[in-house]
Scaffold this motif. Structure first.
Motif, PDB file in Angstrom:
ATOM      1  N   UNK A  43       0.860  -1.180   0.000  1.00 38.95           N
ATOM      2  CA  UNK A  43       0.000   0.000   0.000  1.00 38.95           C
ATOM      3  C   UNK A  43       0.899   1.234   0.000  1.00 38.95           C
ATOM      4  N   UNK A  44       0.975   1.894  -1.147  1.00 44.43           N
ATOM      5  CA  UNK A  44       1.705   3.164  -1.174  1.00 44.43           C
ATOM      6  C   UNK A  44       0.854   4.187  -0.434  1.00 44.43           C
ATOM      7  N   UNK A  45       1.490   4.927   0.450  1.00 43.23           N
ATOM      8  CA  UNK A  45       0.752   5.881   1.286  1.00 43.23           C
ATOM      9  C   UNK A  45      -0.051   6.889   0.471  1.00 43.23           C
ATOM     10  N   UNK A  46      -1.086   7.399   1.117  1.00 43.72           N
ATOM     11  CA  UNK A  46      -1.932   8.427   0.514  1.00 43.72           C
ATOM     12  C   UNK A  46      -1.196   9.775   0.528  1.00 43.72           C
ATOM     13  N   UNK A  47      -1.804  10.780  -0.091  1.00 47.63           N
ATOM     14  CA  UNK A  47      -1.197  12.116  -0.186  1.00 47.63           C
ATOM     15  C   UNK A  47      -0.893  12.678   1.197  1.00 47.63           C
ATOM     16  N   UNK A  48       0.301  13.249   1.332  1.00 46.19           N
ATOM     17  CA  UNK A  48       0.683  13.832   2.624  1.00 46.19           C
ATOM     18  C   UNK A  48       0.952  15.324   2.478  1.00 46.19           C
ATOM     19  N   UNK A  49       0.890  15.993   3.606  1.00 43.76           N
ATOM     20  CA  UNK A  49       1.191  17.424   3.653  1.00 43.76           C
ATOM     21  C   UNK A  49       2.701  17.547   3.746  1.00 43.76           C
ATOM     22  N   UNK A  50       3.318  18.209   2.769  1.00 41.59           N
ATOM     23  CA  UNK A  50       4.774  18.227   2.740  1.00 41.59           C
ATOM     24  C   UNK A  50       5.359  18.979   3.927  1.00 41.59           C
ATOM     25  N   UNK A  51       6.295  18.308   4.607  1.00 40.34           N
ATOM     26  CA  UNK A  51       7.153  18.949   5.600  1.00 40.34           C
ATOM     27  C   UNK A  51       8.519  18.307   5.425  1.00 40.34           C
ATOM     28  N   UNK A  52       9.582  18.964   5.861  1.00 42.59           N
ATOM     29  CA  UNK A  52      10.909  18.346   5.738  1.00 42.59           C
ATOM     30  C   UNK A  52      11.089  17.160   6.705  1.00 42.59           C
ATOM     31  N   UNK A  53      10.137  16.975   7.624  1.00 39.36           N
ATOM     32  CA  UNK A  53      10.211  15.889   8.595  1.00 39.36           C
ATOM     33  C   UNK A  53       9.700  14.597   7.957  1.00 39.36           C
ATOM     34  N   UNK A  54      10.632  13.805   7.398  1.00 43.27           N
ATOM     35  CA  UNK A  54      10.256  12.559   6.716  1.00 43.27           C
ATOM     36  C   UNK A  54       9.479  11.617   7.622  1.00 43.27           C
ATOM     37  N   UNK A  55       9.945  11.468   8.852  1.00 51.50           N
ATOM     38  CA  UNK A  55       9.334  10.509   9.769  1.00 51.50           C
ATOM     39  C   UNK A  55       7.933  10.936  10.202  1.00 51.50           C
ATOM     40  N   UNK A  56       7.745  12.232  10.464  1.00 49.58           N
ATOM     41  CA  UNK A  56       6.492  12.698  11.046  1.00 49.58           C
ATOM     42  C   UNK A  56       5.495  13.337  10.098  1.00 49.58           C
ATOM     43  N   UNK A  57       5.822  13.352   8.792  1.00 45.55           N
ATOM     44  CA  UNK A  57       4.936  14.008   7.828  1.00 45.55           C
ATOM     45  C   UNK A  57       3.571  13.316   7.797  1.00 45.55           C
ATOM     46  N   UNK A  58       2.489  14.086   8.074  1.00 43.90           N
ATOM     47  CA  UNK A  58       1.155  13.466   8.143  1.00 43.90           C
ATOM     48  C   UNK A  58       0.433  13.469   6.805  1.00 43.90           C
ATOM     49  N   UNK A  59      -0.642  12.698   6.748  1.00 45.37           N
ATOM     50  CA  UNK A  59      -1.504  12.727   5.568  1.00 45.37           C
ATOM     51  C   UNK A  59      -2.200  14.081   5.483  1.00 45.37           C
ATOM     52  N   UNK A  95       6.691   5.852 -12.202  1.00 48.55           N
ATOM     53  CA  UNK A  95       6.149   7.158 -12.599  1.00 48.55           C
ATOM     54  C   UNK A  95       4.637   7.110 -12.796  1.00 48.55           C
ATOM     55  N   UNK A  96       4.067   5.927 -13.001  1.00 49.76           N
ATOM     56  CA  UNK A  96       2.628   5.788 -13.240  1.00 49.76           C
ATOM     57  C   UNK A  96       1.842   5.492 -11.958  1.00 49.76           C
ATOM     58  N   UNK A  97       2.536   5.348 -10.824  1.00 51.74           N
ATOM     59  CA  UNK A  97       1.832   5.030  -9.578  1.00 51.74           C
ATOM     60  C   UNK A  97       0.900   6.155  -9.161  1.00 51.74           C
ATOM     61  N   UNK A  98      -0.183   5.770  -8.538  1.00 51.86           N
ATOM     62  CA  UNK A  98      -1.094   6.741  -7.919  1.00 51.86           C
ATOM     63  C   UNK A  98      -0.690   6.895  -6.449  1.00 51.86           C
ATOM     64  N   UNK A  99      -1.320   7.823  -5.780  1.00 48.49           N
ATOM     65  CA  UNK A  99      -1.056   8.065  -4.359  1.00 48.49           C
ATOM     66  C   UNK A  99      -2.390   8.230  -3.659  1.00 48.49           C
ATOM     67  N   UNK A 100      -2.885   7.250  -2.928  1.00 48.86           N
ATOM     68  CA  UNK A 100      -2.268   5.958  -2.627  1.00 48.86           C
ATOM     69  C   UNK A 100      -2.363   5.014  -3.826  1.00 48.86           C
ATOM     70  N   UNK A 101      -1.775   3.843  -3.666  1.00 45.58           N
ATOM     71  CA  UNK A 101      -1.882   2.790  -4.658  1.00 45.58           C
ATOM     72  C   UNK A 101      -1.761   1.464  -3.926  1.00 45.58           C
TER      73      UNK A 101
END
Length: 191
Positions: free
Chosen positions: A9-25, A160-166
């Motif tokens: 399960x590729x994760x759903x769209x997230x709100x961009x932050x530089x915090x890779x570990x804590x970046x939320x959906x 490159x063709x993956x959706x988010x999520x997928x």
């Protein structure tokens, strides 16, 4: 012969932050995560594993709640580290590592290294959960590198063709990949 189904399960769209570990959906990501959960209601999942990254966990936590199981965190399913810090041109940076599998940007992982990590953790899952259905919350690049580990047709063009999520259901007989099926189409169940 026991078959094991691994659902990446590729994760759903997230709100961009530089915090890779804590970046939320994002708000859209949470809505899509509910659709992901709905798809899994008919898949008889036994276990849910996730990357330690918040966006991956949040994408699969509805599945874990549905089957009333804790999410098992596996660091090996975290996204590949492209470079230390941010890159100037993401498309150029990602293209270069796929064109040259041994190349790594400073502080980052090469495709070879990331794929080795992803392949090893997937083999561990296949051994420990043989005959089970396992949903895995993960990320686009590492997911495709793992799929490529088992079948070379899953490459940069595929990524490159993956959706988010997928969602991709990989069926294994022991350690051999015998089938791949996409289950995501904007919430339309393809099961």
């Amino acid at each position: 012969m026991l078959k094991t189904n691994v659902y990446f399960v590729r994760h759903a769209h997230s709100t961009y932050t530089p915090d890779e570990l804590g970046r939320p959906l994002s708000e859209q990501g949470f809505m899509d995560a509910q659709l992901v959960t709905d798809i899994f209601k008919s898949e008889n999942v036994d276990f849910v594993i996730s990357s330690p990254y918040k966006r991956a966990i949040q994408t699969v936590e509805g599945i874990a709640n549905w089957i009333d199981k804790e999410i098992i965190i596996e660091d090996g399913f975290r996204e590949r580290k492209l470079a230390e810090g941010s890159v100037v041109d993401f498309n150029e940076a990602i293209t270069k590592v796929w064109e040259n599998p041994d190349f790594a940007w400073e502080g980052g992982e090469s495709n070879v290294d990331a794929q080795k990590r992803g392949g090893e953790i997937t083999m561990k899952v296949l051994k420990n959960y043989e005959g089970k259905n396992v949903a895995i919350g993960t990320h686009g690049n590492i997911m495709v590198l793992i799929m490529n580990y088992f079948d070379a047709q899953y490459d940069f063009t595929f990524w490159k063709k993956l959706a988010m999520p997928d969602i991709y259901k990989l069926t294994f007989s022991e350690r051999e990949l015998i089938g791949v099926k996409r289950l995501w189409e904007r919430g339309v169940h393809n099961g």
